[in-house]
Design a protein around this motif. Structure first.
Motif, PDB file in Angstrom:
ATOM      1  N   VAL A 126       0.873  -1.178   0.000  1.00 28.33           N
ATOM      2  CA  VAL A 126       0.000   0.000   0.000  1.00 28.33           C
ATOM      3  C   VAL A 126       0.908   1.225   0.000  1.00 28.33           C
ATOM      4  N   ILE A 127       0.577   2.212  -0.831  1.00 26.94           N
ATOM      5  CA  ILE A 127       1.368   3.444  -0.916  1.00 26.94           C
ATOM      6  C   ILE A 127       0.897   4.388   0.187  1.00 26.94           C
ATOM      7  N   VAL A 128       1.854   4.929   0.937  1.00 24.34           N
ATOM      8  CA  VAL A 128       1.524   5.728   2.118  1.00 24.34           C
ATOM      9  C   VAL A 128       2.014   7.167   1.952  1.00 24.34           C
ATOM     10  N   ALA A 129       1.140   8.113   2.287  1.00 26.68           N
ATOM     11  CA  ALA A 129       1.535   9.520   2.399  1.00 26.68           C
ATOM     12  C   ALA A 129       1.709   9.809   3.884  1.00 26.68           C
ATOM     13  N   LYS A 130       2.882  10.278   4.285  1.00 27.67           N
ATOM     14  CA  LYS A 130       3.123  10.484   5.717  1.00 27.67           C
ATOM     15  C   LYS A 130       2.432  11.728   6.253  1.00 27.67           C
ATOM     16  N   SER A 131       1.836  12.492   5.354  1.00 35.35           N
ATOM     17  CA  SER A 131       1.019  13.651   5.748  1.00 35.35           C
ATOM     18  C   SER A 131       0.049  13.944   4.601  1.00 35.35           C
ATOM     19  N   PRO A 132      -1.057  14.636   4.878  1.00 38.07           N
ATOM     20  CA  PRO A 132      -1.994  14.970   3.792  1.00 38.07           C
ATOM     21  C   PRO A 132      -1.334  15.766   2.667  1.00 38.07           C
ATOM     22  N   ALA A 133      -0.259  16.519   2.987  1.00 35.64           N
ATOM     23  CA  ALA A 133       0.412  17.336   1.967  1.00 35.64           C
ATOM     24  C   ALA A 133       1.025  16.494   0.864  1.00 35.64           C
ATOM     25  N   ASP A 187      12.983  12.503  11.226  1.00 35.67           N
ATOM     26  CA  ASP A 187      12.097  12.308  12.378  1.00 35.67           C
ATOM     27  C   ASP A 187      10.667  11.973  11.966  1.00 35.67           C
ATOM     28  N   SER A 188      10.132  12.708  10.971  1.00 33.87           N
ATOM     29  CA  SER A 188       8.755  12.471  10.552  1.00 33.87           C
ATOM     30  C   SER A 188       8.593  11.097   9.901  1.00 33.87           C
ATOM     31  N   PHE A 189       9.636  10.632   9.197  1.00 30.49           N
ATOM     32  CA  PHE A 189       9.591   9.307   8.574  1.00 30.49           C
ATOM     33  C   PHE A 189       9.655   8.206   9.640  1.00 30.49           C
ATOM     34  N   LEU A 190      10.466   8.419  10.673  1.00 35.40           N
ATOM     35  CA  LEU A 190      10.555   7.433  11.755  1.00 35.40           C
ATOM     36  C   LEU A 190       9.240   7.333  12.507  1.00 35.40           C
ATOM     37  N   ALA A 191       8.616   8.488  12.760  1.00 35.73           N
ATOM     38  CA  ALA A 191       7.321   8.481  13.447  1.00 35.73           C
ATOM     39  C   ALA A 191       6.266   7.775  12.599  1.00 35.73           C
ATOM     40  N   ALA A 192       6.298   8.032  11.276  1.00 40.21           N
ATOM     41  CA  ALA A 192       5.347   7.369  10.380  1.00 40.21           C
ATOM     42  C   ALA A 192       5.560   5.862  10.374  1.00 40.21           C
ATOM     43  N   PRO A 196      21.504   8.609   8.887  1.00 43.16           N
ATOM     44  CA  PRO A 196      21.849   7.199   8.650  1.00 43.16           C
ATOM     45  C   PRO A 196      21.726   6.333   9.915  1.00 43.16           C
ATOM     46  N   ARG A 197      22.216   6.839  11.031  1.00 42.35           N
ATOM     47  CA  ARG A 197      22.147   6.065  12.280  1.00 42.35           C
ATOM     48  C   ARG A 197      20.698   5.856  12.720  1.00 42.35           C
ATOM     49  N   LEU A 198      19.898   6.919  12.620  1.00 41.22           N
ATOM     50  CA  LEU A 198      18.496   6.825  13.039  1.00 41.22           C
ATOM     51  C   LEU A 198      17.719   5.846  12.158  1.00 41.22           C
ATOM     52  N   ILE A 199      18.020   5.857  10.858  1.00 42.74           N
ATOM     53  CA  ILE A 199      17.353   4.919   9.942  1.00 42.74           C
ATOM     54  C   ILE A 199      17.750   3.480  10.282  1.00 42.74           C
ATOM     55  N   GLU A 200      19.036   3.278  10.536  1.00 43.19           N
ATOM     56  CA  GLU A 200      19.537   1.931  10.847  1.00 43.19           C
ATOM     57  C   GLU A 200      18.872   1.361  12.101  1.00 43.19           C
ATOM     58  N   GLU A 201      18.567   2.227  13.067  1.00 46.56           N
ATOM     59  CA  GLU A 201      17.981   1.783  14.328  1.00 46.56           C
ATOM     60  C   GLU A 201      16.457   1.787  14.305  1.00 46.56           C
ATOM     61  N   SER A 202      15.860   2.160  13.196  1.00 43.07           N
ATOM     62  CA  SER A 202      14.411   2.342  13.136  1.00 43.07           C
ATOM     63  C   SER A 202      13.696   1.107  12.605  1.00 43.07           C
TER      64      SER A 202
END
Length: 369
Positions: free
Chosen positions: A184-191, A276-281, A307-313
């Motif tokens: 499923v394709i996801v928009a992380k915000s209505p924008a 941050d917004s991608f990790l929360a999504a 990079p570190r945050l993505i690796e740990e997410s």
């Protein structure tokens, strides 16, 4: 979907008329990889130029071959030092102008300062300023890709070709995600819902929208229209005239509109910088039952600790194009994958130089793409 077979590429890329010069305006060697790929596809050598920083941090450009009467294409990819990148481009454009080049075409896959394209209180529209500087320096045409806002094209008084990376990202989904039919394709915000809808319709997939996330810096609340009048003007308002106040926005708790349970979630956007917004999504999608999460974006700035945050997410893979060099980030995070878009940039250069129509590169591209 735009896709040129490799056999056809070999046939068309070397067919360029004389008088084409290809320069890389970057002094950072890691940023020249895209330029080399484009030159290889076109079957031409990179132009001879020196771009370097003086001890006092001034930028110096020395063009070491004649450009008189030629079509000059200047490729500039954005490095970490974005302001130096801009000065390198402007100085090289002006050097070509004063050296009597016939035309000077900038190839800037990621247009810097593109997020600053709206008035923010007492700030400025920086992308408009940058467009004016490029035109004043002598640029006659601009090739770019996936502008943050398409209206930025109107800031220029020269032709602008805003190419799309979506065909390459769609191709990656179809070829590299085995079970993409269950996605499923996801928009992380209505924008970003329009972009997500475009991907979903082309892949014949469903769409989900995350609503209620923390407000970001591009919201209307930071717009100058919400500033109260100063005290000296308040007294001038007629006592019987009462200006109605706009009710402040208050976003609801995070909700996901659409079913992601037991599905692959593919988040799409144009830029991934502060993650941050991608990790929360991703966390929200995991809670709603998504078993695999991909992030697809055209421009991978991946600043700071991204990079570190993505690796740990909870994100399984981040797919970006090579509009911006990110080899160091890939070494830090194996989840980051790259899609090469040099093919479409090479073809755009070839068509402009040969005076051919650019419409072929915009086949099936809608207003919302």
């Amino acid at each position: 979907m735009f896709c040129v077979p490799s056999s056809e590429i070999g046939a068309i890329m070397n067919i360029t008329k004389g008088g084409l010069v290809l320069f890389s305006a970057n002094s950072n060697s890691s940023c020249m990889e895209l330029s080399k790929r484009i030159a290889e596809r076109l079957g031409v050598e990179m132009g001879k130029v020196q771009v370097y920083q003086e001890p006092n941090r001034e930028t110096r450009v020395q063009i070491q071959e004649s450009v008189r009467g030629k079509d000059v294409f200047i490729i500039q990819t954005v490095s970490k030092d974005v302001n130096t990148t801009i000065m390198e481009l402007l100085i090289m454009v002006y050097a070509c102008k004063t050296s009597c080049a016939k035309s000077i075409i900038g190839v800037v896959p990621y247009f810097p300062y593109s997020k600053q394209c709206k008035m923010r209180k007492r700030g400025s529209i920086v992308s408009k300023l940058l467009a004016s500087m490029m035109c004043k320096a002598g640029l006659t045409h601009l090739i770019t890709m996936d502008l943050h806002q398409k209206e930025i094209q109107g800031f220029f008084n020269i032709p602008v070709d805003n190419l799309r990376a979506s065909p390459f990202l769609l191709q990656y989904i179809q070829e590299e995600i085995p079970d993409y039919r269950n996605a499923v394709i996801v928009a992380k915000s209505p924008a970003s819902a329009k972009r997500a809808q475009s991907f979903a319709e082309r892949l014949r997939l469903g769409i989900a929208v995350i609503h209620g996330e923390a407000q970001d810096a591009e919201s209307d609340m930071v717009d100058g229209r919400h500033s109260p009048p100063t005290a000296k003007y308040v007294a001038a308002i007629h006592p019987s005239l009462e200006i109605p106040m706009l009710i402040p926005k208050e976003k609801p708790p995070i909700t996901v509109v659409g079913d992601v349970g037991g599905r692959i979630a593919i988040i799409v956007d144009d830029i991934i910088d502060d993650v941050d917004s991608f990790l929360a999504a991703a966390e929200t999608l995991k809670e709603r039952g998504a078993y695999k999460i991909f992030v697809m974006a055209t421009h991978g700035l991946l600043s700071s600790d991204a990079p570190r945050l993505i690796e740990e997410s909870a994100i399984d893979e981040v797919v970006v194009t090579n509009t911006i060099p990110h080899e160091i980030q890939k070494l830090q995070c194996p989840k980051i994958k790259t899609v090469d878009i040099s093919m479409i940039l090479s073809e755009a250069i070839r068509r402009i130089h040969n005076g051919e129509s650019m419409s072929y590169l915009f086949r099936n591209i809608g207003v919302d793409d």
